[in-house]
Structures are given as structure tokens and as C-alpha cells.
Design a protein around this motif. Structure first.
Motif: not given
Length: 255
Positions: A24, A114, A117
Motif C-alpha cells: 500500500e 478494498h 469498502q
């Protein structure tokens, strides 16, 4: 995106931070925090987007901190424990990684974050469910009391007290406290780990699940590892518990 790291082992923390930064690169990484009180102080004033948390900290367990806060933040647990409750919690969409951390597994866990979300998943409700399981508010899981093995041309049933340990080689072998070696039909040690009572059985290595009555004692190693002394002794292999699992092993052995 802000990621909070909670880890009290300096070497593991450095490795974890480097790995998260690689996966990340655009994220801001806070921590590592090393104590329950430090986690409480941080989360009282900050809200990260994601937490990567060890369970066993210098002054307690990270659950103690999360349980005091109205927290609605996804958490990826990292732990040396491989217990039923942790795996069950994985079904509630909070991942856990068994130390030593596999980079591919961490990458998969971050990909889950991810994907989640846009869904509006209530992580706080999931976490409260897990805490209630740990606090004994749901029925305890039913563990196997007997295990099957091949003896000559027969299938025999071995009581858990008579199981010394399971060893994974090309097959899964059951060693009894009487020194017998039986072939089993179990496919993986993970499967057996799910079935076995964690108060009696400990996943000492990826190849060995040991029963507490088969542990005569242990010798600390200068590397931080633990040499487990088996009863009855086995000349076929030496059982060494990793540095990461040494503290959980001692806690399990002490009862």
C-alpha cells in the motif's frame, strides 16, 4: 488511507511495516503501537481506515483495547495462535494472519478490505460478535473426542487422551501414547486443528499437532525457540517450536 499497526515485537513490526508499505505505497502508516493502553490512547483521538493488529501485547491482549471503544474500523489480526475462535471470526469477514506472516496472505487480506469498502459492512457489529464468542456468550464448539487410524487391516478409534501427536509427512500420521504410528485419512493438519480441543492440542509447527499429555517438558533454545520433550520420546524427529509461537506454547502448557 491510514493504516494503524499494532505489534510489540520490534523485528516483526519492522518487517510488517515494510511489507505494508510495499503493498500500500500510497497509505499513511501509523505505529507500531505496543501496548493496550497505547492503543486506547491512539484510538480515542484518531480513526484509521484499517488496523493490522497483533493479539498478544506487552500489557495484555488487543481485544482489551477494542472492547473499551466504540470502534467501527476493519481489523486484520496477526497472531501466533491458531485457535477455533480466531478461525470462526474469519467467517465474519475480519481476516487473520498466522505468524510468520505470508506476504501473499497479507496481500489477499488487503484486497478484501478494498472490496468491502463500498458495501457499508458494519465491522463494529462483527467485532462485538467475536468478543461475545471469546467471552463465552455463545455455545462452545464441539470438539472431537476420538480420532480414526488404520491399524493393519482395521480402522481403529483412538481416544484423544491416547493421541500423542499428529505428524504431517506425505500423509497424516497419528502417534499414540503407547508408541504406535497409525496412518489416517485426514487431508490436512488444518482440518484436524479445527476438530481438536485447543486446551489439549497445540499446533506446534506446520507439520505437528501435539497433545498436552505427550509433552514431558521443554528446553529453551538460545535462538528463542523451544525444544519440546516428548513422552514417549520419538527418534524420528525433533520438535522445535518457533520463536513466534514460544510464548503461546508456554501459556498453553501452563494451562
Amino acid at each position: 488511507m491510514t493504516i494503524l499497526l499494532i505489534e510489540d515485537e520490534p523485528l516483526i513490526a519492522r518487517q510488517l511495516r515494510k511489507l505494508v508499505q510495499q503493498l500500500e505505497p500510497a497509505a499513511t502508516i501509523d505505529g507500531p503501537l505496543v501496548s493496550v493502553q497505547g492503543v486506547i490512547d491512539y484510538l480515542t483521538h484518531h480513526r484509521p481506515d484499517l488496523i493490522v493488529a497483533d493479539i498478544q501485547l506487552a500489557d495484555g491482549v488487543s481485544f482489551d483495547a477494542f472492547g473499551q471503544l466504540n470502534l467501527n474500523v476493519p481489523i486484520i489480526f496477526t497472531t501466533a495462535y491458531d485457535e477455533y475462535a480466531i478461525r470462526a471470526f474469519k467467517l465474519n469477514s475480519i481476516d487473520y494472519l498466522l505468524k510468520p506472516i505470508d506476504p501473499a496472505e497479507l496481500k489477499t487480506a488487503l484486497a478484501k478490505y478494498h472490496r468491502w469498502q463500498p458495501t457499508g459492512t458494519d465491522f463494529a457489529d462483527q467485532f462485538r460478535t467475536f468478543l461475545s464468542q471469546l467471552n463465552g456468550q455463545s455455545p462452545p464448539p464441539a470438539y472431537k473426542r476420538r480420532f480414526l487410524g488404520h491399524q493393519l487391516r482395521q480402522i481403529v478409534s483412538v481416544a484423544q487422551e491416547q493421541v500423542a501427536y499428529f505428524i504431517r509427512d506425505e500423509l497424516i500420521y497419528l502417534y499414540t501414547t503407547a508408541g504406535q504410528r497409525l496412518v489416517t485419512d485426514y487431508k490436512t493438519l488444518d482440518e484436524l486443528d479445527d476438530m481438536a480441543d485447543p486446551t489439549r492440542f497445540f499446533r506446534a509447527t506446520r507439520q505437528c499437532l501435539v497433545q498436552i499429555d505427550a509433552v514431558a517438558g521443554y528446553r529453551p533454545h538460545h535462538t528463542g525457540k523451544i525444544q519440546v520433550l516428548l513422552h514417549p520420546p520419538n527418534d524420528r524427529f525433533e520438535l522445535m517450536v518457533s520463536k513466534e509461537k514460544a510464548a503461546p506454547f508456554r501459556h498453553w502448557f501452563e494451562g
